[in-house]
Design an enzyme around this catalytic site. Structure first.
Site, PDB file in Angstrom:
ATOM      1  N   ASP A   1       0.825  -1.212   0.000  1.00 56.71           N
ATOM      2  CA  ASP A   1       0.000   0.000   0.000  1.00 56.71           C
ATOM      3  C   ASP A   1       0.855   1.256   0.000  1.00 56.71           C
ATOM      4  O   ASP A   1       2.047   1.227   0.317  1.00 56.71           O
ATOM      5  CB  ASP A   1      -0.952   0.014   1.194  1.00 56.71           C
TER       6      ASP A   1
ATOM      7  N   GLU B   1       0.220  -1.269   5.597  1.00 50.14           N
ATOM      8  CA  GLU B   1       1.254  -0.788   6.522  1.00 50.14           C
ATOM      9  C   GLU B   1       0.975   0.633   6.967  1.00 50.14           C
ATOM     10  O   GLU B   1       1.208   0.994   8.117  1.00 50.14           O
ATOM     11  CB  GLU B   1       2.624  -0.879   5.837  1.00 50.14           C
TER      12      GLU B   1
END
Length: 486
Positions: free
Chosen positions: A79, A146
């Site tokens: 991400d 994350e």
């Protein structure tokens, strides 16, 4: 535009980065990039799996002659932080990142670049795809989410990985070898309030605080960058104290891990104070800009006359809100007594929303010391509870304790000196890396973090240095050659 990126050296790295950046990959919406990575692994006929939370694991055997080396886990997160300038027309859910080359830097057009952690992902992809790079057995671990909770790392079960060494490719200074990081916790304050009718003698204004650099709320928290939420609160507090300013709405900041770049408010004052208020807020804005002239040269405070808002906040709640935000810690709370120049504990007042009878204030508190993290979180809790807010702690994750006797650290330190004729900076960082969380289920794994130079992460000024990527790529290849035997 992105075709220019594909011509950069090393082409293996930049081509994979361009491929990745064509895939929308916002945190908590990683379905497309998970499918992309799964298809990538399977297209190479490599063992590929997606675990129950969405992490992708791809395993590649050692190249001939490297079978006796320890298995290496190469890890990055899929991400990326989504930030854009207010005047940039861009849909992160549907569009790929638009990149361009500016001298020695790769940048994006008005948005975050995704080099954090896309360059790490691209590095691993290039190695998985290669036929001529020497390496031991590799377990590629691509985690999700994350940036907004580390739920991928938290959800990774023990037993899925066999590697003894983990290379985390999520550090943003190419002369740094990371051996530790901060943990974090979200502190969220909420409350409701009664709206009041604005009287007929009121006149309306919008206030915009814009043009701040923003940036990473961990790695850059010590730099003295402006926080748009705190700056806006100074303006509102002063207007209330001197002219009875009433707040209708506030919308400040965006992501929990980004230093707020912008804040917008709609307010009302009595018409009798028009000239005095406009003069006072201009003088205060000029004073604030002067304070920040070195770090925030592009700061703007724009005050615009508008129709008076129909509703304003309850007076008592407004007074408590502005005082609480003024009192709440933002920035460095404590420096480490053990590691020189390391921020131990900090807070970022990341988000302030006031609208339709609801208040929400979001903070991200970080620390490499668990007790200090909770001390600051409780300070914030007490501050906001004094003004009637309910406060929730969530998303707590542990730090990563440095191991200065790490075997892979010794290998990498010696290699760095051989390649660059200087010592690397071996340090813990004030960002939230996934190593601490991964270590809970893999406590024996020897972990290290490194990466190329990336500036302005978590902001539209994010940029990756081309020459640094070349230096970093060479370092990666040499590390893989020097992995110790089993």
């Amino acid at each position: 535009m992105n075709s220019d990126i594909r011509q950069l050296e090393p082409k293996q790295l930049w081509n994979k980065f361009a491929d990745l950046n064509a895939v929308p990959r916002p945190s908590k919406k990683e379905e497309r990039v998970i499918a992309f990575m799964k298809d990538f692994g399977e297209s190479l006929n490599l063992e590929t799996m997606v675990d129950e939370v969405g992490n992708v694991i791809i395993k590649k055997p050692a190249t001939p002659g490297m079978e006796d080396r320890k298995t290496v886990v190469m890890q990055s997160h899929l991400d990326m932080v989504h930030q854009k300038n207010a005047d940039t027309d861009f849909d992160f859910d549907t569009q790929g990142i638009e990149m361009y080359v500016d001298g020695d830097w790769v940048k994006a057009k008005g948005t975050t670049l995704g080099a954090d952690n896309g360059l790490g992902v691209a590095t691993i992809m290039a190695i998985l795809e290669s036929n001529d790079i020497e390496h031991p057995a590799i377990e590629a671990l691509f985690t999700i989410d994350e940036e907004t909770g580390m739920t991928g790392a938290q959800g990774l079960k023990g037993g899925l990985l066999e590697g003894e060494i983990l290379l985390n490719l999520d550090t943003e200074e190419d002369d740094e070898i990371g051996v530790g990081c901060a943990g974090g916790i979200d502190v969220t304050a909420t409350r409701t309030y009664n709206e009041e009718d604005a009287t007929e003698i009121k006149i309306g204004y919008t206030i915009a605080v814009k043009g701040l650099q923003g940036g990473h709320s961990g790695m850059q928290i010590h730099e003295g960058l402006g926080n748009a939420n705190k700056i806006m609160n100074r303006l509102l507090f002063d207007g209330f104290e001197n002219f009875g300013l009433r707040i209708s709405e506030i919308d400040g900041g965006s992501l929990r891990n980004a230093i707020p770049r912008e804040s917008f408010a709609t307010i009302a004052v009595d018409a009798v104070h028009k000239e005095a208020f406009e003069l006072e807020i201009k003088l205060l804005a000029d004073s604030i800009k002067k304070e920040y002239k070195t770090m925030e040269p592009d700061m703007e405070v724009i005050v615009t006359s508008v129709d008076a808002p129909a509703k304003v906040m309850d007076l008592g709640v407004q007074e408590g809100l502005t005082r609480a935000i003024y009192a709440a810690c933002n920035g460095v709370y404590r420096m480490s007594a053990d590691i020189p120049d390391l921020v131990e504990t900090s807070n970022n007042i990341a988000r302030v929303i006031v609208k339709d009878g609801n208040i929400k204030i979001g903070c991200l508190t970080r620390s490499s010391v668990e007790s200090s993290k909770m001390d600051l979180a409780n300070m914030l809790r007490a501050t906001f509870e004094l003004t009637g807010c309910e406060v929730e702690f969530s998303g707590s994750y542990p730090g990563w304790t440095p191991n200065m006797d790490s075997a892979i650290l010794k290998v990498m330190r010696a290699l760095y000196v051989d390649l660059n004729n200087e010592e690397p900076h071996v340090a813990a960082c004030h960002a939230g890396l996934e190593c601490g969380i991964l270590g809970t289920n893999y406590p024996e794994m020897d972990m290290i973090s490194f990466g190329p130079n990336i500036k302005g992460a978590h902001s539209p000024d994010e940029r990756a240095q081309i020459s640094s990527a070349q230096k970093y790529w060479k370092f990666v290849l040499e590390i893989l050659k020097q992995i110790p035997t089993k």
